[in-house]
Design an enzyme around this catalytic site. Structure first.
Site, PDB file in Angstrom:
ATOM      1  N   GLY B 225       0.838  -1.200   0.000  1.00  0.00           N
ATOM      2  CA  GLY B 225       0.000   0.000   0.000  1.00  0.00           C
ATOM      3  C   GLY B 225       0.872   1.248   0.000  1.00  0.00           C
ATOM      4  O   GLY B 225       1.972   1.270  -0.564  1.00  0.00           O
ATOM      5  N   SER B 226       0.383   2.285   0.715  1.00  0.00           N
ATOM      6  CA  SER B 226       0.967   3.627   0.556  1.00  0.00           C
ATOM      7  C   SER B 226       2.400   3.744   1.067  1.00  0.00           C
ATOM      8  O   SER B 226       3.091   4.702   0.714  1.00  0.00           O
ATOM      9  CB  SER B 226       0.094   4.651   1.253  1.00  0.00           C
ATOM     10  N   VAL B 227       2.890   2.838   1.913  1.00  0.00           N
ATOM     11  CA  VAL B 227       4.287   2.985   2.331  1.00  0.00           C
ATOM     12  C   VAL B 227       5.231   2.843   1.143  1.00  0.00           C
ATOM     13  O   VAL B 227       6.353   3.343   1.163  1.00  0.00           O
ATOM     14  CB  VAL B 227       4.695   1.981   3.440  1.00  0.00           C
ATOM     15  N   PHE B 228       4.740   2.205   0.066  1.00  0.00           N
ATOM     16  CA  PHE B 228       5.589   2.052  -1.114  1.00  0.00           C
ATOM     17  C   PHE B 228       5.791   3.383  -1.835  1.00  0.00           C
ATOM     18  O   PHE B 228       6.695   3.528  -2.649  1.00  0.00           O
ATOM     19  CB  PHE B 228       4.972   1.028  -2.074  1.00  0.00           C
ATOM     20  N   LYS B 229       4.937   4.387  -1.519  1.00  0.00           N
ATOM     21  CA  LYS B 229       5.083   5.697  -2.166  1.00  0.00           C
ATOM     22  C   LYS B 229       6.471   6.293  -1.896  1.00  0.00           C
ATOM     23  O   LYS B 229       6.947   7.143  -2.665  1.00  0.00           O
ATOM     24  CB  LYS B 229       3.997   6.653  -1.678  1.00  0.00           C
TER      25      LYS B 229
END
Lengths: 476, 500
Positions: B225-229
Site C-alpha cells: 500500500g501507501s508505504v511504497f510511495k
C-alpha cells in the site's frame, strides 16, 4: 664401429648372458620419489588413525612398491629404449589410489579370491599388481605391430561380441548394465572396449588417411568430406555408442565419442569433422534427454543438485561438500569424510567419486597434483605419438593417451559439477579390476611404442635375431 | 561429382597432435579453475551448509555456543540432559521465529540453522583460522553469538502486536544493526528443543493456523500500500521526473470522480481535507494522495521505478544473516518497461498496489535509506562471534547508495510533515514520539476481497539524527493508524532509554 658424437654403440652395453640390460636412472630416481611420497602418505594416515607415528597398510604398500621395483627391473633387463617417466607417474597414481582404498572402510568391497575373502585394499592391491605385470610385460614383449594393424575388423568384432556378452551375462547395477560375470570374476567390458576401439580407429584411419584428409565431395557449392570412406568407421562407432547407450553407460559413451572425434581430427586435420561431430553430439544429447529418464535426471541434477539434495542430487551435493571441506590444504588422509551413523556420506566413494574424496583429504593442492600427473601422461603419450615412425603408431599412441586423459577429464569434471556426472572410473586411482587392467594395456602399449617406434620385422637372415632366440627358448 | 585430392602428399600428424594437446591442456586448466572455485571461493558456504554431514555430525556431539542480545542477556543457552549431552533453552517466545530452534529430533531453524557451523564450532568465519585449526588438538571451538537485538525491545514489540498476526522490524539506520525483529504468532522453541516435550510442542506448532514457524519479518510477502510511495518518491525525485514543487493540474478535479487511466479508475479519500488544492510533493505524502503518485509513477516510467526498487533490494534476497524472501514491484513479464504489463499496472504499483509485494525487512531498509541520507547500510543481526581463538566483530558496512542526500532530505521533510503537520496528523499522528521530531508514512494495503486491509507504517526518529528506523505491518489491522500508533509507542520506548 666408430663412436661418433652422440651415438652410443650398442656393443658397449654390458651383457649378462644373452640379455643386454640398459640402466634406467631417470625411472629409478622417479620411482624412489614415488616410494617416498607413498610412505609419507601412509605415515600420515597411520598417525591420524593411531595418534602416534606408524605406517597404515605398510604390508600392502610394501608389496606394491616391490612390484613396481620388479617391473622396473624387468625393463632394465629387457634393455629397450622406452619412456622412463610413464611408469613412475602411473605408479604414483596407483599408489595414491591404494592409499585411499586403505583409508576407506574395507567392507565397501567383499571379493572372494581363490577361497580367501578380501577387503577393499587387498582386492585393489591384487588388481594393481596384475596391472603392473601386464603393463610391464607388454612393454617388453610387444615388438611388432602387424598383429594389431592387420586384424582391425577382427578386433572390432571381438569388441562388439564382448559388449553383446553383457546382455547375456550382465548384471544390473544402478540402472546400468555394466558387468559381466564369469565364475568368481566380474568385469566391465566397456573398459576393454575402449582399448579395442582405439586400435581399430588407428588402423582404419592410418590406412585411409590420404582419402579422408584430402578428398572432397562436391555437392553444389559445398565441399563435403568423402562420406563413403567414413561409413565403416562410423558404423563401428555407432554400434558401440548404441550398445553403450542401451546399457545406460553414459560415461563410456561420452569417452568414446570424444576420443573418436579427437582421433579423427588428428588423422585428417579437418575442423569440419569436429564441428559436424559436435553438432551430432548436441542433437544426440537432446534426443537422449527426451528419450531416457536416466539422461534427463543426470542433466537436471547437474543444473541444480540442491533441488533434490536428499534424492537424485545427493551424490553431487555430497561431492561438493567434500570439496568444500577439503579447502586449500585438505583435511589430511583419514581426517575427512565425516561418517554420520557409521556411513561415509559419499556413495561410490571408491569408484566414481574417488576424485571428490581426494579433494577433501588432500585439498586443492592435492588434486592439482593429481591433475598434473595426468598432464604428464598426456605430454609423454603425445610426445611418443609425435615422434612415431608411421601414421598407425602415431594414431595409436595418440588414441591410447587420449583414452586416459579424456577419461580423467570426464570423471573429474563430473565430480566438480562442471559437466553432468557420469559413472566412470578415475584411471589408475579408482577401485576396479577391469579399469586397472584396461589402463595397464594402454600403458604397456604406450611404453612399447615409445621404443623409437617398434622395430621392423626381423630380416630373413635371422637365426641370431632376438625374437628368434626368444622363440627358440620358448620352444625348448 | 567426386574430385580427388590432387596430391598424394602425406602431411605429418604432428601439428594436429599439438593442437589436440593444447585443447586438452585448456580443459585441464578449466578443471583446476573449477576445483579452485569450490575449494577456495565456495569452501566456507559449502562447509557451513546445514545438511553438510560434517555439520550434522558435529551438531550431535558438540555443546553449542550461546546466543546473547546486545546487552549480554542470554537468548539461547544449554541445559544438561539426563543421559549426558545437552539441549537448548531459550529466553522466551518473543525471539522464537528469529532465533529458531536446535532440536535432536527436528533439526534446526532460524539463526540456529544459519549459524549452525559457527555455533557447533566447525567454522569461525575466519578462513585463515579455519585452515590452521585442523592442526590443533581440539579443533572444535563453538562460537558464542552476540546479536544487535535488544531483548526488552523485542518483547515490547511482540506484546504490542498482541494477538494480531504481523511483524515489526526496527534497526539503526546508521549501522544496519537490527534492534528488534518480531513476527507473530510466536511459539515455544524451548519446548521443541527439550526432548521430553518435543513431540507435543512440534505437533502444536504444526497445527497452528497462524504458521508461527514462518518468520514474517523476512519471509512474509505483503502488499505494501501507501508505504511504497516512498520508493516511488525516491525514483521520481532522483530521476528528476518531479521536484518537490511539482503539481498536477488535473489532480484536484480527479479527486471526486477518480483518475481514469486506460479505463481503470484510481481513487482517493482525502478530498474532504484538501478540496481544490493542487497538491505538491510534500502535501501529497502528507495526505497520501494515490492520484498524485499514480501520475508520478507514469512520469518516472516502469523501467525507472523498477531500477530504483532494485537498488533498494527488490528483486533478490537481501544480504542478511538469515535467508530472506525477495520483494517485487511486479510479477514481471510485461513489456511496458521494468516488467510492467501496462500503464494501469504501473500507476497502481506506484502507490503500492497491483503486484507489489514486500517483506517488512525490505520496507525497514527503505525507511533507513531515507533516514541515512540515501545510503543503505548492510542489515545485520550478529555483531560478534566469540571463540577461544578470540572475538571476531562484524563491522557496519554500507551496502547500497540509493539516493543523493538532497533527494533523501526532500523525502525526509515530507515524511516529517506526514507525522507532525496538521493534515498528516489525521493519518499518522500516533507515530509521533513525544518531544522528538518523527518522520513516517502509513499504508493501508487493500488485499482485494472483503477482508480488512493490512495496516502499515514505516518511519524513523529523531528526524535530524535518526537512531531508529522501523517497519510495522499488522495483518488485517485496518487503516495505517493502528501500525503508526504501535510504531510510535515502540520508538518512544526505545528512545526514552527503556529498551536498551
Amino acid at each position: 664401429m666408430s663412436a661418433l658424437a652422440g651415438t652410443r654403440p650398442a656393443a658397449r652395453r654390458p651383457a649378462i648372458g644373452r640379455l643386454r640390460p640398459r640402466f634406467r636412472r631417470r625411472e629409478l630416481g622417479l620411482l624412489a620419489l614415488v616410494a617416498l611420497a607413498l610412505l609419507a602418505g601412509s605415515l600420515s594416515l597411520g598417525w591420524e588413525r593411531a595418534g602416534r607415528p606408524e605406517l597404515a597398510g605398510g604390508g600392502l604398500l610394501a608389496i606394491y612398491l616391490g612390484t613396481l621395483a620388479l617391473v622396473h627391473l624387468g625393463q632394465v633387463l629387457a634393455g629397450r629404449r622406452t619412456d622412463q617417466v610413464l611408469l613412475p607417474v602411473v605408479g604414483l597414481l596407483g599408489g595414491i589410489g591404494l592409499l585411499m582404498m586403505i583409508r576407506l572402510p574395507q567392507d565397501l568391497v567383499q571379493q572372494s579370491f581363490g577361497g580367501a575373502s578380501l577387503g577393499l585394499a587387498q582386492a585393489q592391491l591384487i588388481w594393481l599388481v596384475l596391472a603392473l605385470v601386464v603393463a610391464g610385460s607388454l612393454a617388453i614383449v610387444v615388438r611388432n605391430d602387424t598383429w594389431l594393424r592387420l586384424y582391425k575388423y577382427t578386433w572390432a568384432a571381438a569388441g562388439i561380441a564382448l559388449l553383446l556378452a553383457t546382455f547375456v551375462l550382465g548384471r544390473n547395477t544402478n540402472g546400468a548394465t555394466l558387468d559381466i560375470r564369469l565364475g568368481p570374476v566380474s568385469g566391465q567390458p566397456s573398459e576393454l572396449l575402449k582399448v579395442i576401439l582405439v586400435i581399430f580407429l588407428a588402423a582404419y584411419l592410418s590406412e585411409n588417411r590420404p582419402l579422408l584428409a584430402e578428398r572432397s565431395w562436391l555437392v553444389g557449392p559445398f565441399r563435403l568430406p568423402p562420406l563413403p570412406y567414413l561409413i565403416p568407421m562410423i558404423a563401428m562407432w555407432a554400434i558401440a555408442i548404441l550398445i553403450v547407450v542401451v546399457q545406460r553407460d553414459l560415461g563410456a559413451a561420452l569417452l568414446f565419442f570424444a576420443v573418436f572425434l579427437l582421433l579423427l581430427y588428428v588423422a585428417t586435420g579437418r575442423g569440419l569433422y569436429v564441428v559436424l561431430g559436435l553438432l551430432a553430439f548436441v542433437a544426440g544429447s537432446y534426443v537422449a534427454y527426451r528419450l531416457f529418464g536416466v539422461v534427463r535426471e543426470r542433466f537436471d541434477v547437474w543444473l541444480d543438485p540442491w533441488a533434490t539434495a536428499q534424492g537424485s542430487g545427493y551424490q553431487v551435493v555430497q561431492a561438493l561438500y567434500a570439496f568444500g571441506r577439503g579447502g586449500l590444504l585438505g583435511t589430511g588422509l583419514g581426517a575427512g569424510l565425516p561418517s554420520v551413523g557409521g556411513q561415509i556420506p559419499l556413495p561410490e566413494v571408491h569408484t566414481d567419486m574417488v576424485f571428490a574424496a581426494l579433494g577433501e583429504e588432500l585439498g586443492l593442492v592435492g588434486i592439482l597434483g593429481v591433475l598434473g600427473l595426468y598432464l604428464v601422461i598426456l605430454e609423454r603419450g603425445l610426445r611418443i605419438a609425435a615422434s612415431a615412425a608411421d601414421d598407425f603408431r602415431a594414431l595409436l599412441a595418440t588414441g591410447l593417451t587420449l583414452v586416459v586423459a579424456v577419461q580423467a577429464l570426464v570423471i573429474a569434471a563430473g565430480n566438480l559439477k562442471l559437466i553432468p556426472l557420469t559413472g566412470i572410473t578415475l584411471p589408475f586411482v579408482s577401485y576396479g579390476g577391469s579399469s586397472l587392467l584396461a589402463n595397464a594395456l594402454v600403458v604397456g602399449l604406450l611404453l612399447a611404442l615409445s621404443d623409437r617406434g617398434v622395430e621392423p620385422p626381423p630380416p630373413p637372415r635371422a637365426p641370431g635375431g632376438r625374437l628368434a632366440r626368444l622363440a627358440d627358448r620358448g620352444a625348448r | 561429382m567426386t574430385i580427388g585430392g590432387s596430391s598424394a602428399s602425406h602431411r605429418p600428424v604432428g601439428p594436429n597432435v599439438v593442437r589436440v594437446a593444447l585443447a586438452l591442456v585448456v580443459a585441464f586448466a578449466a578443471l583446476a579453475a573449477g576445483a579452485g572455485y569450490w575449494q577456495v571461493f565456495q569452501a566456507a558456504p559449502l562447509s557451513s551448509a546445514p545438511d553438510n554431514p560434517a555439520v550434522v555430525a558435529a551438531a550431535r556431539n558438540v555443546v553449542r555456543g550461546r546466543i546473547l542480545d546486545r546487552g549480554g542477556r542470554v537468548l539461547a543457552s544449554n541445559v544438561p540432559a539426563a543421559g549426558g549431552g545437552a539441549y537448548r533453552a531459550y529466553a522466551d517466545a518473543s525471539i522464537a521465529p528469529l532465533i529458531g530452534y536446535a532440536s535432536s529430533l527436528y533439526g534446526t531453524a532460524g539463526l540456529e540453522r544459519a549459524y549452525n557451523a559457527q555455533l557447533t564450532g566447525l567454522q569461525t568465519g575466519d578462513p585463515v583460522a579455519d585452515a590452521l585449526r585442523k592442526f590443533q588438538a581440539t579443533p572444535d571451538d563453538p562460537a558464542d553469538l552476540t546479536l544487535s537485538l535488544s531483548l526488552p525491545l523485542q518483547q515490547k514489540a511482540v506484546a504490542l502486536l498482541g494477538a494480531d498476526r504481523g511483524s515489526v522490524v526496527m534497526l539503526d539506520p546508521s549501522t544496519g544493526e537490527v534492534l528488534a525483529m518480531a513476527s507473530t504468532p510466536t511459539y515455544d522453541a524451548s519446548a521443541i528443543a527439550d526432548p521430553a516435550t518435543a513431540r507435543a510442542a512440534w505437533a502444536a506448532v504444526q497445527a497452528n493456523a497462524g504458521h508461527p514457524l514462518l518468520d514474517r519479518a523476512i519471509q512474509g510477502l505483503y502488499v505494501p500500500g501507501s508505504v511504497f510511495k516512498i520508493v516511488t518518491s525516491l525514483a521520481a525525485l532522483g530521476s528528476g521526473a518531479i521536484t518537490p514543487s511539482t503539481t498536477y493540474p488535473q489532480q484536484p478535479g480527479a479527486e471526486r470522480s477518480g483518475l481514469v487511466i486506460s479505463g481503470y479508475r484510481v481513487v482517493d479519500g482525502h478530498h474532504l481535507f484538501t478540496g481544490n488544492t493542487a497538491l505538491d510533493f510534500t502535501q501529497a505524502i502528507e495526505v497520501s494522495c494515490n492520484i498524485y503518485f499514480a501520475l508520478t509513477g507514469l512520469a518516472v516510467g516502469g523501467a525507472g521505478l523498477a531500477a530504483e526498487a532494485g537498488r533498494l533490494g527488490f528483486g533478490s534476497p537481501l544480504p542478511f544473516d538469515l535467508p530472506t524472501a525477495a520483494s517485487q514491484v511486479t510479477s514481471g513479464g510485461g513489456n511496458f518497461g521494468g516488467g510492467f504489463k501496462d500503464p494501469v499496472e504501473l500507476a497502481n504499483a506506484a502507490y503500492g498496489q497491483a503486484e507489489v509485494l514486500v517483506t517488512p525487512l525490505q520496507m525497514a531498509l527503505v525507511a533507513a535509506a531515507v533516514a541515512n541520507d540515501g545510503v543503505v547500510m548492510t542489515p545485520h543481526l550478529v555483531t560478534s562471534l566469540t571463540t577461544r581463538a578470540g572475538v571476531r566483530t562484524v563491522n557496519p558496512s554500507p551496502w547500497r547508495d540509493v539516493a543523493t542526500p538532497v533527494v533523501a532530505n526532500e523525502v525526509k521533510t515530507a515524511m516529517e510533515q506526514a507525522v507532525e503537520s496538521q493534515w498528516g496528523h489525521y493519518f499518522t499522528a500516533g507515530a509521533a514520539v513525544p518531544g522528538i521530531p518523527t518522520a513516517g508514512k502509513t499504508g493501508t494495503a487493500q488485499l482485494g476481497g472483503s477482508g480488512e486491509p493490512n495496516s502499515w507504517f514505516i518511519g524513523f526518529a529523531p528526524v535530524d539524527h535518526p537512531a531508529v528506523a522501523i517497519a510495522v505491518v499488522i495483518e488485517g489491522g485496518g487503516s495505517g493508524l493502528r501500525a503508526a500508533a504501535l510504531a510510535g509507542e515502540l520508538m518512544t520506548y526505545d528512545l526514552k532509554g527503556l529498551g536498551s
